[in-house]
Design an enzyme around this catalytic site. Structure first.
Site, PDB file in Angstrom:
ATOM      1  N   HIS A 123       9.231   0.017   1.366  1.00 48.02           N
ATOM      2  CA  HIS A 123       9.223   1.482   1.301  1.00 48.02           C
ATOM      3  C   HIS A 123      10.623   2.082   1.151  1.00 48.02           C
ATOM      4  O   HIS A 123      10.808   3.279   1.330  1.00 48.02           O
ATOM      5  CB  HIS A 123       8.540   2.056   2.542  1.00 48.02           C
ATOM      6  N   GLY A 250      -1.933  -3.674  20.292  1.00 48.49           N
ATOM      7  CA  GLY A 250      -3.138  -2.946  19.933  1.00 48.49           C
ATOM      8  C   GLY A 250      -3.877  -3.519  18.738  1.00 48.49           C
ATOM      9  O   GLY A 250      -3.633  -4.643  18.295  1.00 48.49           O
TER      10      GLY A 250
END
Length: 275
Positions: A123, A250
């Site tokens: 990115h 998570g």
């Protein structure tokens, strides 16, 4: 379910011992212990506001000015950030020949600063600013100096930062702030990073995909893989039958595709795993 530090490190170490050429993909979770927050919580949901889109940045002067005002306040924290033990551990694994290529979704440049040599900044990097008219590149620090000279009193503002160098300036009057212009042609300046709604440059993506083709395993570190630009690599690994390990806090979009999922802190697990 979160793993203990010892169990996560042991599992990762065992997995690495069986791999010869590992393609690594990293996300914001690698840099949180360097003081750069991540976008999403353990449940994969946004923690706060959504980042600005490319369309809003180029098409709306007020949104562009708002972005640069917030970036002016948020950039120093990113500039001060230093690589943590996760970055160092990955650089060490590269030096040992375990890692073939590291592709990062992060724009902080910390992998390169840690000594990692074969890095694909998927990115882009916040430390570089590009002119959308003449295509010149310049150092973000120079743009910061220009903004500081024009708005010296803005240096007094402090706020929580985001992974993209943005800052929360809710309640601050932004009406006086004008976005910087290219010193060469007067064109629109934009951080040389991929905004939401913008495509990853073809050559950069091609380099990453080629590296994946030449690897025999994939390790994802610190990414929820909720964004397709990262998820595609996990999906391709699964389709090719490659071992896929995911180390992050998570849930992720690719949990069901992983051959090993470690719900643990990236820094401690990596540092302990390589000794």
């Amino acid at each position: 379910m979160p793993l203990s530090r010892t169990d996560a490190a042991a599992s990762l170490s065992s997995w690495l011992e069986n791999q010869r050429s590992v393609f690594v993909l990293t996300g914001a979770g690698v840099s949180t212990n360097s003081g750069i927050p991540d976008y999403r919580g353990a449940d994969g949901q946004w923690k706060g506001r959504s980042p600005i889109t490319y369309q809003d940045f180029v098409g709306d002067h007020a949104m562009r000015a708002r972005y640069w005002a917030r970036s002016f306040v948020g950039w120093p924290a990113v500039a001060r950030a230093r690589p943590n033990r996760a970055h160092a551990a990955l650089a060490t694994l590269e030096s040992r020949g375990v890692i073939s290529t590291l592709v990062t979704q992060n724009v902080d440049g910390l992998h390169a600063r840690a000594g990692h040599r074969n890095v694909v900044d998927l990115h882009g990097r916040l430390a570089v600013v590009a002119c959308l008219q003449c295509d010149r590149r310049m150092d973000r620090a120079l743009v910061q100096q220009d903004l500081k000279a024009r708005y010296p009193h803005w240096s007094q503002h402090t706020a929580a930062t985001a992974p993209d160098g943005d800052a929360d300036l809710e309640g601050v009057d932004l009406s006086e702030f004008e976005p910087p212009a290219c010193p060469h042609c007067g064109g629109m300046l934009k951080p040389d990073v991929v905004f939401f709604g913008e495509n990853v440059p073809r050559q950069r993506l091609a380099r990453a995909l080629e590296a994946l083709e030449q690897s025999d395993a994939v390790l994802v570190v610190g990414s929820s893989l909720m964004v397709y630009s990262g998820f595609r690599f996990a999906r391709m690994a699964h389709e090719r039958g490659l071992p896929l390990a995911i180390l992050t806090r998570g849930v992720t979009r690719a949990d069901e595709l992983a051959t090993l999922k470690l719900d643990a802190d990236s820094e401690s697990a990596l540092a302990d795993a390589i000794g």
